[in-house]
Design a protein around this motif. Structure first.
Motif, mmCIF file in Angstrom:
data_model
loop_
_atom_site.group_PDB
_atom_site.id
_atom_site.type_symbol
_atom_site.label_atom_id
_atom_site.label_comp_id
_atom_site.label_asym_id
_atom_site.label_seq_id
_atom_site.Cartn_x
_atom_site.Cartn_y
_atom_site.Cartn_z
ATOM 1 N N ASN A 1 0.845 -1.192 0.000
ATOM 2 C CA ASN A 1 0.000 0.000 0.000
ATOM 3 C C ASN A 1 0.882 1.245 0.000
ATOM 4 O O ASN A 1 1.521 1.568 1.000
ATOM 5 C CB ASN A 1 -0.922 -0.006 1.220
ATOM 6 C CG ASN A 1 -1.986 1.082 1.141
ATOM 7 O OD1 ASN A 1 -1.840 2.081 0.445
ATOM 8 N ND2 ASN A 1 -3.074 0.878 1.865
ATOM 9 N N TYR A 2 0.897 1.951 -1.120
ATOM 10 C CA TYR A 2 1.773 3.119 -1.250
ATOM 11 C C TYR A 2 1.434 4.197 -0.218
ATOM 12 O O TYR A 2 2.319 4.931 0.226
ATOM 13 C CB TYR A 2 1.652 3.698 -2.669
ATOM 14 C CG TYR A 2 2.578 4.859 -2.917
ATOM 15 C CD1 TYR A 2 3.941 4.664 -3.142
ATOM 16 C CD2 TYR A 2 2.090 6.171 -2.910
ATOM 17 C CE1 TYR A 2 4.798 5.731 -3.356
ATOM 18 C CE2 TYR A 2 2.944 7.251 -3.126
ATOM 19 C CZ TYR A 2 4.290 7.023 -3.351
ATOM 20 O OH TYR A 2 5.129 8.084 -3.563
ATOM 21 N N LYS A 3 0.154 4.285 0.187
ATOM 22 C CA LYS A 3 -0.246 5.294 1.165
ATOM 23 C C LYS A 3 0.408 5.062 2.532
ATOM 24 O O LYS A 3 0.485 5.985 3.345
ATOM 25 C CB LYS A 3 -1.774 5.288 1.320
ATOM 26 C CG LYS A 3 -2.521 5.756 0.073
ATOM 27 C CD LYS A 3 -4.012 5.738 0.315
ATOM 28 C CE LYS A 3 -4.778 6.204 -0.921
ATOM 29 N NZ LYS A 3 -6.246 6.174 -0.711
ATOM 30 N N LEU A 4 0.856 3.833 2.764
ATOM 31 C CA LEU A 4 1.472 3.513 4.048
ATOM 32 C C LEU A 4 2.996 3.638 4.015
ATOM 33 O O LEU A 4 3.664 3.280 4.981
ATOM 34 C CB LEU A 4 1.092 2.094 4.477
ATOM 35 C CG LEU A 4 -0.401 1.823 4.669
ATOM 36 C CD1 LEU A 4 -0.636 0.395 5.144
ATOM 37 C CD2 LEU A 4 -1.030 2.815 5.648
ATOM 38 N N HIS A 5 3.527 4.149 2.917
ATOM 39 C CA HIS A 5 4.977 4.317 2.799
ATOM 40 C C HIS A 5 5.414 5.617 3.476
ATOM 41 O O HIS A 5 5.910 6.549 2.846
ATOM 42 C CB HIS A 5 5.403 4.293 1.332
ATOM 43 C CG HIS A 5 5.286 2.939 0.715
ATOM 44 N ND1 HIS A 5 5.747 2.637 -0.548
ATOM 45 C CD2 HIS A 5 4.761 1.785 1.190
ATOM 46 C CE1 HIS A 5 5.495 1.370 -0.828
ATOM 47 N NE2 HIS A 5 4.905 0.833 0.216
ATOM 48 N N ILE A 6 5.179 5.664 4.768
ATOM 49 C CA ILE A 6 5.557 6.803 5.594
ATOM 50 C C ILE A 6 6.381 6.260 6.769
ATOM 51 O O ILE A 6 6.344 5.066 7.061
ATOM 52 C CB ILE A 6 4.324 7.592 6.099
ATOM 53 C CG1 ILE A 6 3.398 6.660 6.900
ATOM 54 C CG2 ILE A 6 3.574 8.218 4.926
ATOM 55 C CD1 ILE A 6 2.199 7.382 7.502
ATOM 56 N N SER B 1 -6.254 -1.507 5.177
ATOM 57 C CA SER B 1 -5.371 -2.009 4.109
ATOM 58 C C SER B 1 -5.318 -3.528 4.105
ATOM 59 O O SER B 1 -5.315 -4.162 3.044
ATOM 60 C CB SER B 1 -3.959 -1.440 4.278
ATOM 61 O OG SER B 1 -3.963 -0.036 4.177
ATOM 62 N N GLU C 1 -5.541 2.371 9.702
ATOM 63 C CA GLU C 1 -4.948 2.251 8.368
ATOM 64 C C GLU C 1 -4.547 0.811 8.061
ATOM 65 O O GLU C 1 -4.790 0.304 6.964
ATOM 66 C CB GLU C 1 -3.727 3.168 8.223
ATOM 67 C CG GLU C 1 -4.057 4.654 8.223
ATOM 68 C CD GLU C 1 -4.042 5.235 9.632
ATOM 69 O OE1 GLU C 1 -4.072 4.439 10.605
ATOM 70 O OE2 GLU C 1 -4.003 6.474 9.764
#
Length: 316
Positions: free
Chosen positions: A52-57, A300, A296
């Motif tokens: 999940n790119y949104k979780l690349h934090i 996901s 999140e």
């Protein structure tokens, strides 16, 4: 045999849980299920964040490192323990025992450092939100995670070296379910005073320093959350660190009881029970805690499972 009178030990016999020997088939099944759940759960967390790119934090990048640590951490102990439940021979070579002790200690130290880094990440996110993106970049999180691994693998070098230099010339039966410092020290026929003092000092310094920094981070975090005017804002802010705080309480609660004490304070049977908590139970709880308490991750993970289910349905 691993030894004879007057010669040094070349292998150890891991006794495991002698008083529960009749229950070994049941224990094998129970710990096998726990181990498979631990590995599967942590790999699912890792895969969910990775896909999940949104979780690349930074927060989830650090979580991925925690999941990887838990998989390796429990894999150092549980497979050998499972084999000892069913195998006639429960031996482990001297070198193999030292390697297990070193890897287990290294991953435990690495987790202490990483939990501290994760607390620092939450401190910046909640207490300094305007500066967070500048102070906690992807490169910074990579450097902090890498430092946790490197620091963890450096920390136990001296204790393991001291134990490996002890003389073992009597019994080679380790009354434990893996090679840990305390049962090995009890087997040595040479003086262990210096080794015990060094291990206690180093363990206390590592655990208390990382625990203190984590606690300080949460003191500032809670102080900031309390000042948030809206109840919704307070709930949202606390939810971002609730999972990590739960893991910190469970993990440090057990290892402080185990290592920040004189070596002989508790019996080996008591220490075995506490060791099971942080070597077997805690790694299993982490994916549960993060999947249930983190919105999140939960969303996901659900999306990933639904995609996998639809793909399998199309194949059929």
């Amino acid at each position: 045999m691993g030894y004879t009178n007057g010669t040094t030990v070349t292998e150890f016999i891991i006794l495991g849980f002698p008083s529960l020997q009749k229950l070994y088939p049941v224990l094998f099944l129970v710990f096998l299920i726990i181990y498979l759940f631990t590995v599967t759960g942590n790999i699912l967390i890792f895969g969910t964040v990775w896909m999940n790119y949104k979780l690349h934090i930074p927060m989830f990048f650090l979580l991925n490192h925690l999941s990887a640590m838990e998989v390796w951490y429990t894999s150092i102990i549980v497979p050998k323990m499972l084999s000892n439940f069913v195998a006639n021979s429960r031996s482990i070579s001297f070198n193999g025992c030292m390697v297990q002790l070193y890897l287990f200690s290294s991953l435990g130290a690495s987790e202490c450092y990483l939990l501290t880094v994760m607390a620092y990440d939450r401190f910046l996110a909640i207490c300094k939100p305007l500066h967070y993106s500048v102070m906690m970049t992807n490169m910074t999180s990579l450097q902090l995670a890498s430092g946790s691994w490197v620091g963890g693998f450096i920390s136990p070098i001296l204790p393991v070296a001291l134990i490996s230099q002890l003389v073992f010339c009597g019994s080679n039966q380790v009354n434990y379910f893996y090679c840990d410092a305390q049962p090995l020290l009890r087997l040595s026929c040479s003086s262990t005073r210096f080794a015990e003092a060094a291990i206690s000092i180093l363990a206390t310094g590592l655990i208390f320093s990382s625990f203190l920094l984590t606690v300080l981070s949460y003191i500032f975090i809670i102080s900031t959350i309390v000042l948030i005017p809206s109840a919704t804002g307070r709930k949202k802010a606390f939810s971002t660190c609730a999972s990590h705080l739960s893991v910190v309480v469970i993990y440090y609660g057990t290892i402080i009881c185990m290592y920040v004490q004189p070596m002989s304070r508790f019996s080996l049977e008591t220490n075995k029970a506490m060791s099971l908590l942080y070597t077997v139970v805690t790694p299993m709880l982490n994916p549960i805690i993060y999947s249930l308490r983190n919105k999140e991750i939960k969303e996901s993970l659900g999306n990933m499972i639904r995609r996998m289910t639809r793909t399998e349905d199309k194949k059929l």
